[in-house]
Design a protein around this motif. Sequence first.
Motif, PDB file in Angstrom:
ATOM      1  N   GLY A  68      16.054   0.152  -1.156  1.00 37.37           N
ATOM      2  CA  GLY A  68      16.474  -0.912  -2.560  1.00 37.37           C
ATOM      3  C   GLY A  68      15.360  -0.653  -3.039  1.00 37.37           C
ATOM      4  N   THR A  69      14.515  -1.211  -4.426  1.00 40.13           N
ATOM      5  CA  THR A  69      13.219  -0.614  -5.125  1.00 40.13           C
ATOM      6  C   THR A  69      12.372  -0.731  -3.758  1.00 40.13           C
ATOM      7  OG1 THR A  69      13.756  -3.286  -5.458  1.00 40.13           O
ATOM      8  CG2 THR A  69      13.964  -1.495  -7.985  1.00 40.13           C
ATOM      9  N   THR A  70      11.414  -0.660  -4.314  1.00 36.64           N
ATOM     10  CA  THR A  70      10.511  -0.667  -3.134  1.00 36.64           C
ATOM     11  C   THR A  70       9.364  -1.424  -3.602  1.00 36.64           C
ATOM     12  OG1 THR A  70       8.274   0.464  -4.445  1.00 36.64           O
ATOM     13  CG2 THR A  70      10.123   2.480  -3.398  1.00 36.64           C
ATOM     14  N   ILE A  71       8.704  -1.922  -2.255  1.00 39.47           N
ATOM     15  CA  ILE A  71       7.466  -2.759  -2.445  1.00 39.47           C
ATOM     16  C   ILE A  71       6.201  -2.945  -3.251  1.00 39.47           C
ATOM     17  CG2 ILE A  71       6.131  -1.780  -0.014  1.00 39.47           C
ATOM     18  CD1 ILE A  71       6.983  -5.719  -0.590  1.00 39.47           C
ATOM     19  N   PHE A  72       6.236  -1.705  -3.489  1.00 41.52           N
ATOM     20  CA  PHE A  72       5.213  -1.584  -4.968  1.00 41.52           C
ATOM     21  C   PHE A  72       5.911  -2.209  -5.763  1.00 41.52           C
ATOM     22  CE2 PHE A  72       4.765   2.258  -1.485  1.00 41.52           C
ATOM     23  CZ  PHE A  72       3.617   1.877  -1.259  1.00 41.52           C
ATOM     24  N   THR A  73       6.667  -1.532  -5.898  1.00 47.80           N
ATOM     25  CA  THR A  73       7.302  -2.111  -7.463  1.00 47.80           C
ATOM     26  C   THR A  73       7.116  -3.731  -7.347  1.00 47.80           C
ATOM     27  OG1 THR A  73       9.277  -0.166  -7.386  1.00 47.80           O
ATOM     28  CG2 THR A  73       9.087  -1.797  -9.309  1.00 47.80           C
TER      29      THR A  73
ATOM     30  N   PHE B 265      -4.231  -1.686   2.453  1.00 40.21           N
ATOM     31  CA  PHE B 265      -5.631  -2.020   1.300  1.00 40.21           C
ATOM     32  C   PHE B 265      -5.333  -0.738   1.258  1.00 40.21           C
ATOM     33  CE2 PHE B 265      -5.471  -6.289   2.865  1.00 40.21           C
ATOM     34  CZ  PHE B 265      -5.878  -7.352   1.641  1.00 40.21           C
ATOM     35  N   ALA B 266      -5.319  -1.008  -0.663  1.00 39.99           N
ATOM     36  CA  ALA B 266      -5.993   1.122  -1.413  1.00 39.99           C
ATOM     37  C   ALA B 266      -8.175   0.626  -1.691  1.00 39.99           C
ATOM     38  CB  ALA B 266      -5.461   1.548  -1.867  1.00 39.99           C
ATOM     39  N   PHE B 267      -8.229   1.475  -1.193  1.00 43.83           N
ATOM     40  CA  PHE B 267      -9.934   1.959  -1.402  1.00 43.83           C
ATOM     41  C   PHE B 267     -10.541   3.334  -2.362  1.00 43.83           C
ATOM     42  CE2 PHE B 267      -9.527   3.036   3.185  1.00 43.83           C
ATOM     43  CZ  PHE B 267      -9.877   4.393   3.022  1.00 43.83           C
TER      44      PHE B 267
ATOM     45  N   ALA C  14     -10.034   2.467   9.977  1.00 46.19           N
ATOM     46  CA  ALA C  14      -9.448   3.636   9.003  1.00 46.19           C
ATOM     47  C   ALA C  14     -10.151   4.738   9.000  1.00 46.19           C
ATOM     48  CB  ALA C  14      -9.340   2.806   7.376  1.00 46.19           C
ATOM     49  N   GLU C  15      -9.981   5.506   9.754  1.00 46.29           N
ATOM     50  CA  GLU C  15     -10.411   7.081  10.333  1.00 46.29           C
ATOM     51  C   GLU C  15     -10.054   7.806   8.789  1.00 46.29           C
ATOM     52  OE1 GLU C  15      -9.068   6.631  14.496  1.00 46.29           O
ATOM     53  OE2 GLU C  15      -8.157   7.327  13.520  1.00 46.29           O
ATOM     54  N   GLY C  16      -8.852   8.301   7.977  1.00 45.37           N
ATOM     55  CA  GLY C  16      -9.014   8.432   6.915  1.00 45.37           C
ATOM     56  C   GLY C  16      -8.218   8.182   6.054  1.00 45.37           C
ATOM     57  N   THR C  17      -7.378   8.955   4.907  1.00 45.33           N
ATOM     58  CA  THR C  17      -6.383   8.382   4.051  1.00 45.33           C
ATOM     59  C   THR C  17      -7.316   7.270   3.352  1.00 45.33           C
ATOM     60  OG1 THR C  17      -5.382   6.539   4.865  1.00 45.33           O
ATOM     61  CG2 THR C  17      -4.544   8.666   5.370  1.00 45.33           C
ATOM     62  N   TYR C  18      -6.030   7.064   1.854  1.00 46.67           N
ATOM     63  CA  TYR C  18      -7.032   6.316   0.720  1.00 46.67           C
ATOM     64  C   TYR C  18      -7.179   5.143   1.163  1.00 46.67           C
ATOM     65  CZ  TYR C  18      -6.362   8.844  -2.881  1.00 46.67           C
ATOM     66  OH  TYR C  18      -6.221  10.882  -3.978  1.00 46.67           O
ATOM     67  N   PHE C  19      -6.935   4.641   2.768  1.00 51.70           N
ATOM     68  CA  PHE C  19      -5.862   3.193   2.730  1.00 51.70           C
ATOM     69  C   PHE C  19      -7.145   2.091   4.279  1.00 51.70           C
ATOM     70  CE2 PHE C  19      -2.603   5.922   0.994  1.00 51.70           C
ATOM     71  CZ  PHE C  19      -2.063   5.297   0.491  1.00 51.70           C
TER      72      PHE C  19
ATOM     73  N   GLN D 182      -0.602  -0.230  -4.779  1.00 47.23           N
ATOM     74  CA  GLN D 182      -0.225   0.855  -4.495  1.00 47.23           C
ATOM     75  C   GLN D 182      -1.610   2.041  -5.203  1.00 47.23           C
ATOM     76  OE1 GLN D 182       2.334   1.371  -7.885  1.00 47.23           O
ATOM     77  NE2 GLN D 182       3.601   3.329  -7.401  1.00 47.23           N
ATOM     78  N   GLY D 183      -1.232   3.344  -4.271  1.00 43.59           N
ATOM     79  CA  GLY D 183      -2.539   4.198  -3.627  1.00 43.59           C
ATOM     80  C   GLY D 183      -2.471   5.248  -4.714  1.00 43.59           C
ATOM     81  N   PHE D 184      -3.024   4.770  -5.751  1.00 42.67           N
ATOM     82  CA  PHE D 184      -3.220   5.887  -6.786  1.00 42.67           C
ATOM     83  C   PHE D 184      -4.378   5.756  -7.186  1.00 42.67           C
ATOM     84  CE2 PHE D 184      -1.624   2.480  -9.242  1.00 42.67           C
ATOM     85  CZ  PHE D 184      -2.298   2.414 -10.197  1.00 42.67           C
ATOM     86  N   PRO D 185      -5.755   6.810  -7.365  1.00 44.62           N
ATOM     87  CA  PRO D 185      -7.060   6.216  -7.919  1.00 44.62           C
ATOM     88  C   PRO D 185      -7.183   6.129  -9.481  1.00 44.62           C
ATOM     89  CG  PRO D 185      -6.457   8.783  -7.518  1.00 44.62           C
ATOM     90  CD  PRO D 185      -5.633   8.140  -7.075  1.00 44.62           C
ATOM     91  N   ASP D 186      -8.382   5.322  -9.903  1.00 48.89           N
ATOM     92  CA  ASP D 186      -8.168   4.795 -10.924  1.00 48.89           C
ATOM     93  C   ASP D 186      -9.239   5.357 -12.175  1.00 48.89           C
ATOM     94  OD1 ASP D 186     -10.361   3.621  -9.759  1.00 48.89           O
ATOM     95  OD2 ASP D 186     -10.407   1.829 -10.015  1.00 48.89           O
ATOM     96  N   THR D 187      -9.376   6.971 -11.334  1.00 48.49           N
ATOM     97  CA  THR D 187     -10.733   7.993 -12.118  1.00 48.49           C
ATOM     98  C   THR D 187      -9.951   9.656 -12.228  1.00 48.49           C
ATOM     99  OG1 THR D 187     -11.836   7.966 -10.162  1.00 48.49           O
ATOM    100  CG2 THR D 187     -12.744   6.675 -11.998  1.00 48.49           C
ATOM    101  N   ASP D 188     -10.280   9.992 -13.298  1.00 48.47           N
ATOM    102  CA  ASP D 188      -9.719  11.355 -13.068  1.00 48.47           C
ATOM    103  C   ASP D 188     -10.509  13.103 -12.024  1.00 48.47           C
ATOM    104  OD1 ASP D 188      -7.776  11.267 -15.054  1.00 48.47           O
ATOM    105  OD2 ASP D 188      -9.034  11.452 -16.732  1.00 48.47           O
ATOM    106  N   GLY D 189      -9.167  13.113 -12.405  1.00 49.44           N
ATOM    107  CA  GLY D 189     -10.150  14.291 -11.290  1.00 49.44           C
ATOM    108  C   GLY D 189     -11.208  14.899 -12.306  1.00 49.44           C
ATOM    109  N   PRO D 190     -11.861  16.576 -11.069  1.00 46.27           N
ATOM    110  CA  PRO D 190     -12.580  17.000 -11.293  1.00 46.27           C
ATOM    111  C   PRO D 190     -12.778  18.162 -12.519  1.00 46.27           C
ATOM    112  CG  PRO D 190     -11.794  18.114  -9.677  1.00 46.27           C
ATOM    113  CD  PRO D 190     -11.224  16.974  -9.613  1.00 46.27           C
ATOM    114  N   PRO D 191     -14.104  17.423 -13.798  1.00 46.64           N
ATOM    115  CA  PRO D 191     -13.553  17.650 -15.216  1.00 46.64           C
ATOM    116  C   PRO D 191     -13.196  19.899 -15.538  1.00 46.64           C
ATOM    117  CG  PRO D 191     -15.795  17.408 -14.287  1.00 46.64           C
ATOM    118  CD  PRO D 191     -14.486  16.998 -13.761  1.00 46.64           C
TER     119      PRO D 191
END
Length: 390
Positions: A15-20, A369-371, A317-322, A36-45
Motif C-alpha cells: 500500500g502507501t508507505t507508513i511515511f506518507t 525516531f530520526a535524529f 543506536a550504534e549507527g545511521t540516522y535512527f 521520515q529520515g531526511f536531514p533538514d540542512t544542506d550538504g557541504p557548500p
Amino acid sequence: MTRTDPLVERMRPFGTTIFTEMSALAVRTGAVNLGQGFPDTDGPPEMLAAAAEALAGGANQYPPLPGIPALRHAITAHEQRFWGLTRDPDTEVVVTAGATEAIAAAILALCEPGDEVVCFEPYYDSYAASITLAGAVRRPVTLRPGPAGRYEFDEAELREAFGRRTRLVLLNTPHNPTGKVFTAAELELIAGLCREHDVVAVTDEVYEHLVFDGRHVPLAGLPGMRERTLRISSAGKTFSCTGWKIGWATGPASLVSALLRVKQFLTFVNGAPLQPAVAVALGLPDSYFTGFAAGLRERRDGLVAGLAEAGLAVLPAEGTYFVTADIRPLGGVDGIEFCRELPARCGVVAVPTQVFYDNRDAGRHLIRFAFCKRAEVIDEAVSRLKRLAA
Ligand SMILES: *Cc1c(COP(=O)(O)O)cnc(C)c1O
C-alpha cells in the motif's frame, strides 16, 4: 473478465508507505516530524557550488550509462581511502539513481523467478517490493533485542534460511531502521554462508560513514567476498542530499555488467549536473566525514536522553540516522496505535517499525525516531516528549 484493481496482483500487498501517513499527520497536527529520515540542512557548500557550476556550464545531457568518469574515479578513490578496497573505475563501478535503483537493478539482474533472497527484518521498505517485482522470494531472518539490548539474530535461523534456491543475501549495515551495526563475528558468519552456498551478497551501505563507536566494515573486504559482493552506497545520506538520488554499486566486473544490463532500461542515467558535484564531495578531506559523524552522534545522544527521560526503553543506536524504542514501559502495546496518538499526546511524530517485518509480532512494540535534524529541532522534540512521562 472485469478487473476492479488494475494493479498486478503481486504488488497489491504494497500500500502507501507508513511515511506518507505519518508525515501527513505531522503536517496536520503541527508536530515535530521525527518520522521520515531526511536531514533538514544542506550538504557541504563545495558540493552545492559544483552542482550550480555544472548546471550553468552545460552538463545537462545524458551522461554515459555507467556514470561520468570523474565520479567513477571519485567512487573508487573513496572506497580505497576509507575501506581499503581496490577497484577498476572503468569496469567495476556503476552510478545509479540512488541506492534504491542499485538494489532493484541488482535483484532484477540476478534473480530468476522463484529464487530466494535472504534478508534481515525489519528491512528497508524497498527490499520487499524489489524482490517481489523480480518474482523472487524473500527469506527474512529476524533481528530481535537480545539480553544486552542490542539487536541480534539467531545463528540457526540464518543457517536455515540458506538453501538450494538461495541466490542472494541482502545485507544493510549500518542498519535502518534499528540503528544496528553488524559485528565482525556476524559478518564472518554471513560471509561463510555465502561462500559455502555460492551466494552473491548485495550490501546496502548508505550509512557507511555513520558508525558512532568503532568503524564500518564492508562485507566485500572479508576473505572470498570481493568477487561475490555488490557493494551499494549513495550520496544522499553522507552528503545530506537525499533528493539528488545519486547512488552507486561497486563489485566484480561480471556483477556490475549484469546490473548495468537492467539499469539501462530502468532509468538509463540520471542527475547529469549532480554527478560532478558528488565527485567533489567524495573527495572532501577526512575532517568532513568525521565532523559529519560527530554532529550526528551528538544529536543521537540528545534524543536518546530525551526518550529515556520520557519513559521509553531505548535500544542502542550504534549507527545511521535512527534510534528505536520499546513502548511497553509506557503501557504501549501496538506501535501503529502508539504513533497515531503520539502527536496528540506530545506533539512528536515517530514511525512504527512493525511495518518493516514479515513477522510483525517481533516488532509490534517498537517505534523509530530520526535524529538527522537540526539541534534546535531535537531539543524541541525532547522538551515535548517530557509530556509523556507526566
Ligand atoms: C535512504 C536509504 C536508501 C535509499 O537511498 P537513495 O540513495 O535515496 O535511493 C537505501 N537503503 C537504506 C537503508 C536507506 O536508509
